[in-house]
Design a protein around this motif. Structure first.
Motif, PDB file in Angstrom:
ATOM      1  N   ILE A   1       0.900  -1.068   0.022  1.00 33.44           N
ATOM      2  CA  ILE A   1       0.058  -0.012   0.142  1.00 33.44           C
ATOM      3  C   ILE A   1       0.775   1.137  -0.043  1.00 33.44           C
ATOM      4  N   LEU A   2       2.086   1.182   0.505  1.00 29.45           N
ATOM      5  CA  LEU A   2       2.852   2.390   0.845  1.00 29.45           C
ATOM      6  C   LEU A   2       3.354   2.913  -0.670  1.00 29.45           C
ATOM      7  N   SER A   3       3.578   1.974  -1.473  1.00 33.85           N
ATOM      8  CA  SER A   3       4.438   2.080  -2.756  1.00 33.85           C
ATOM      9  C   SER A   3       3.373   2.259  -3.942  1.00 33.85           C
ATOM     10  N   LEU A   4       1.932   2.178  -3.589  1.00 35.28           N
ATOM     11  CA  LEU A   4       1.058   2.283  -4.610  1.00 35.28           C
ATOM     12  C   LEU A   4       0.999   3.582  -5.163  1.00 35.28           C
ATOM     13  N   ASP A   5       1.003   3.770  -6.580  1.00 39.66           N
ATOM     14  CA  ASP A   5       1.148   4.749  -7.406  1.00 39.66           C
ATOM     15  C   ASP A   5      -0.435   5.297  -7.537  1.00 39.66           C
ATOM     16  N   THR A   6      -0.683   6.280  -6.541  1.00 37.31           N
ATOM     17  CA  THR A   6      -2.176   6.780  -6.496  1.00 37.31           C
ATOM     18  C   THR A   6      -2.398   7.658  -7.990  1.00 37.31           C
ATOM     19  N   GLY A   7      -1.693   8.158  -8.369  1.00 34.20           N
ATOM     20  CA  GLY A   7      -1.599   9.156  -9.545  1.00 34.20           C
ATOM     21  C   GLY A   7      -2.202   7.867 -10.591  1.00 34.20           C
ATOM     22  N   ALA A   8      -1.311   6.591 -11.148  1.00 37.61           N
ATOM     23  CA  ALA A   8      -1.634   6.031 -11.892  1.00 37.61           C
ATOM     24  C   ALA A   8      -3.019   5.320 -11.741  1.00 37.61           C
ATOM     25  N   VAL A   9      -3.474   5.008 -10.551  1.00 38.50           N
ATOM     26  CA  VAL A   9      -4.737   4.493 -10.147  1.00 38.50           C
ATOM     27  C   VAL A   9      -5.869   5.444 -10.433  1.00 38.50           C
ATOM     28  N   ALA A  10      -5.813   6.666 -10.172  1.00 37.93           N
ATOM     29  CA  ALA A  10      -6.776   7.629 -10.477  1.00 37.93           C
ATOM     30  C   ALA A  10      -6.642   7.866 -12.002  1.00 37.93           C
TER      31      ALA A  10
END
Length: 240
Positions: free
Chosen positions: A83-92
């Protein structure tokens, strides 16, 4: 012995030069420092790149027409993914590819929840076609097709791409009370628009320029009896 030496405190006369730590102590301190660094590195790697702190839940909020599962599938966030390295920008970016999604916020809530807060597009008009009613949002995007048009939405008729953009621009700038009266928006040629309103009234609008001013003038004109209201030139409006 000189007089000066005699006057020194006896303890000071016996003081010996201090010695540094012996070799064993130095080696032990170095080993502890190295082990501390290794521990931090290993722990950081475990937290950042492994499932030690992994995704346990993908929660979805704000969806209306879309199901939560549709949003999760688009997000492509796997269970147990660090979860800490999750690329939130890519998910969005992936979720925004859903036509109904206007925007999305992706956030983490430790220890293992990823929250997708969705803002769906809101229709401001419809385009009728053979395959159904195409919903158009305030940006002019045709984002969904339904079997029947939602009640209360004006219909965009016979407009090209440029005229459609102008029609949407006018609609989103109209005050709510005026917009509710608009039944359809068509083009009289180029980007000159004609609004068909309730009670059989027609408004010759012209271009999308000066929309707020034209709307203010039209609001006054509609208090007069007539069928055709011309605000193409808001300085010289007419009623006939």
């Amino acid at each position: 012995m000189s007089a000066t030496t005699a006057r020194r405190p006896r303890a000071q006369q016996r003081r010996k030069p201090s010695r540094g730590p012996d070799r064993a102590t130095v080696l032990r301190r170095r080993a502890v420092a190295v082990m501390s660094v290794v521990t931090v590195v290993v722990l950081g790697y475990a937290l950042w790149f492994t499932s030690l702190v992994g995704v346990g839940e993908v929660a979805v909020e704000g969806n209306v027409e879309l199901t939560a599962e549709q949003v999760r599938v688009a997000a492509e966030v796997g269970a147990g993914e660090p979860i800490l390295s999750l690329d939130t920008g890519a998910v969005a970016a992936k979720v925004r590819e859903l036509p109904r999604v206007a925007d999305v916020e992706v956030s983490r809530s430790l220890p293992g929840t990823v929250l997708l807060k969705v803002t769906e597009r809101t229709p401001v008009a419809v385009v009728q076609a053979d395959d159904g009613a195409h919903l158009v949002d305030r940006t002019g995007k045709d984002y969904a097709t339904t079997s029947a048009a939602p009640a209360g939405l004006p219909v965009l008729e016979g407009t090209g791409e440029e005229a459609l953009a102008s029609a949407v621009s006018v609609l989103v700038q109209l005050p709510d009370d005026l917009r509710r009266e608009v039944l359809s928006v068509g083009s009289s040629g180029g980007t000159d628009l004609v609004l068909q309103m309730s009670a059989g009234r027609e408004v010759r609008w012209g271009s999308a320029q000066d929309t707020p001013r034209k709307a203010a003038v039209l609001d006054v004109l509609l208090t007069r009896e007539g069928k055709v209201y011309d605000v193409t030139s808001p300085e010289l409006p007419t009623v006939s």
